[in-house]
Design a protein around this motif. Structure first.
Motif, short mmCIF file in Angstrom:
data_model
loop_
_atom_site.label_atom_id
_atom_site.label_comp_id
_atom_site.label_asym_id
_atom_site.label_seq_id
_atom_site.Cartn_x
_atom_site.Cartn_y
_atom_site.Cartn_z
N PHE A 147 -48.36 32.88 25.14
CA PHE A 147 -48.97 32.64 26.74
C PHE A 147 -50.23 33.03 26.91
CE2 PHE A 147 -44.08 32.49 26.48
CZ PHE A 147 -43.99 31.16 27.02
N GLU A 152 -51.66 28.26 25.78
CA GLU A 152 -51.14 27.20 26.76
C GLU A 152 -51.74 25.58 26.65
OE1 GLU A 152 -48.83 27.48 29.02
OE2 GLU A 152 -48.49 29.58 29.26
N ARG A 174 -40.77 31.70 30.27
CA ARG A 174 -41.27 33.02 30.42
C ARG A 174 -40.51 33.99 31.60
NH1 ARG A 174 -47.14 30.68 31.55
NH2 ARG A 174 -45.84 29.11 32.35
N GLY A 188 -48.24 38.13 37.09
CA GLY A 188 -48.24 36.66 36.42
C GLY A 188 -46.86 36.52 35.94
N THR A 189 -46.17 37.63 35.20
CA THR A 189 -44.86 37.52 34.85
C THR A 189 -43.85 37.17 35.80
OG1 THR A 189 -45.54 38.65 32.78
CG2 THR A 189 -43.27 38.56 33.17
N HIS A 192 -44.22 33.77 37.18
CA HIS A 192 -43.52 32.65 36.51
C HIS A 192 -41.95 32.95 36.31
CE1 HIS A 192 -46.92 30.87 34.68
NE2 HIS A 192 -47.79 31.59 34.64
N SER A 195 -40.49 31.12 39.43
CA SER A 195 -40.73 29.99 39.39
C SER A 195 -39.68 29.12 38.31
CB SER A 195 -42.15 29.09 39.21
OG SER A 195 -42.46 29.48 38.06
N ASP A 196 -39.53 29.99 37.36
CA ASP A 196 -38.76 29.34 36.27
C ASP A 196 -37.19 29.84 36.28
OD1 ASP A 196 -40.96 27.90 35.10
OD2 ASP A 196 -41.10 29.72 33.51
#
Length: 198
Positions: A147, A152, A174, A188-189, A192, A195-196
């Motif tokens: 990642f 990416e 992630r 950032g983690t 993500h 959103s996931d």
């Protein structure tokens, strides 16, 4: 000025410095330990390294390390040939195998795209991967690149190339690591993972 007797020791220290994350002091500490306290271990290490260099090669199908033409995973008829997991290095493949959660096949890129370092699609075997994934056996390609920005970019390039050939492509999810406290996880983690979410 070094004495003639010091050259083999200097050579050993310089050789140890080739290992990732090993600086001069660490290399000196290792060299002195092996020569002063563990000469038998040093000889064992030298023999094992020589044997590995002479006998270990890349699997002709997936590119991981093996002593034969094909690795044990590629020879295993019980593996799911319809799923192909793409990783960057043999170490990544080993990590995936340690989970025990994946029973498909692999393709090891032996790197990742990095235009600044002069690493392009040919350098990571993208053509071979596309050919293997387009033979009609593989139904899903799982992208398990790192990642990082390069990982990416590599995943994106592979995904676009495979989608244009009608191959189903997925990416490792992630998220927040198991056992971690949210306040200590980088933003950032968390973003993500949010959103996931599923």
């Amino acid at each position: 000025m070094t004495t003639p007797d010091a050259h083999p020791l200097d050579d050993l220290i310089q050789a140890l410095r080739r290992l990732p994350g090993v600086g001069v002091k660490s290399a000196q500490r290792m060299a002195f330990h092996l020569l002063q306290r563990d000469r038998e271990g040093a000889a064992t290490l030298a023999r094992a390294l020589d044997t590995a260099v002479q006998s270990v090669q890349h699997c002709t199908q997936c590119h991981t390390f093996t002593v034969g033409r094909l690795c044990a995973i590629c020879q295993d008829e019980g593996r799911d040939a319809a799923r192909l997991c793409v990783v960057e290095t043999p170490a990544d493949l080993a990590a995936m195998e340690r989970t025990g959660a994946y029973q498909g096949r692999y393709y090891v890129l032996m790197g990742r795209l990095s235009p600044l370092d002069g690493v392009g699609p040919r350098d990571i075997g993208l053509g071979d991967l596309l050919a293997r994934a387009s033979q009609g056996v593989v139904q899903e390609v799982i992208l398990a690149t790192s990642f990082t920005a390069e990982g990416e970019a590599t995943a994106h390039a592979i995904s676009e190339a495979l989608k244009s050939r009608g191959v189903h492509v997925t990416r490792l999810a992630r998220g927040v690591p198991i056992g971690s406290e949210l306040e200590y996880v980088d933003l950032g983690t968390i973003a993500h993972a949010l959103s996931d979410r599923r």
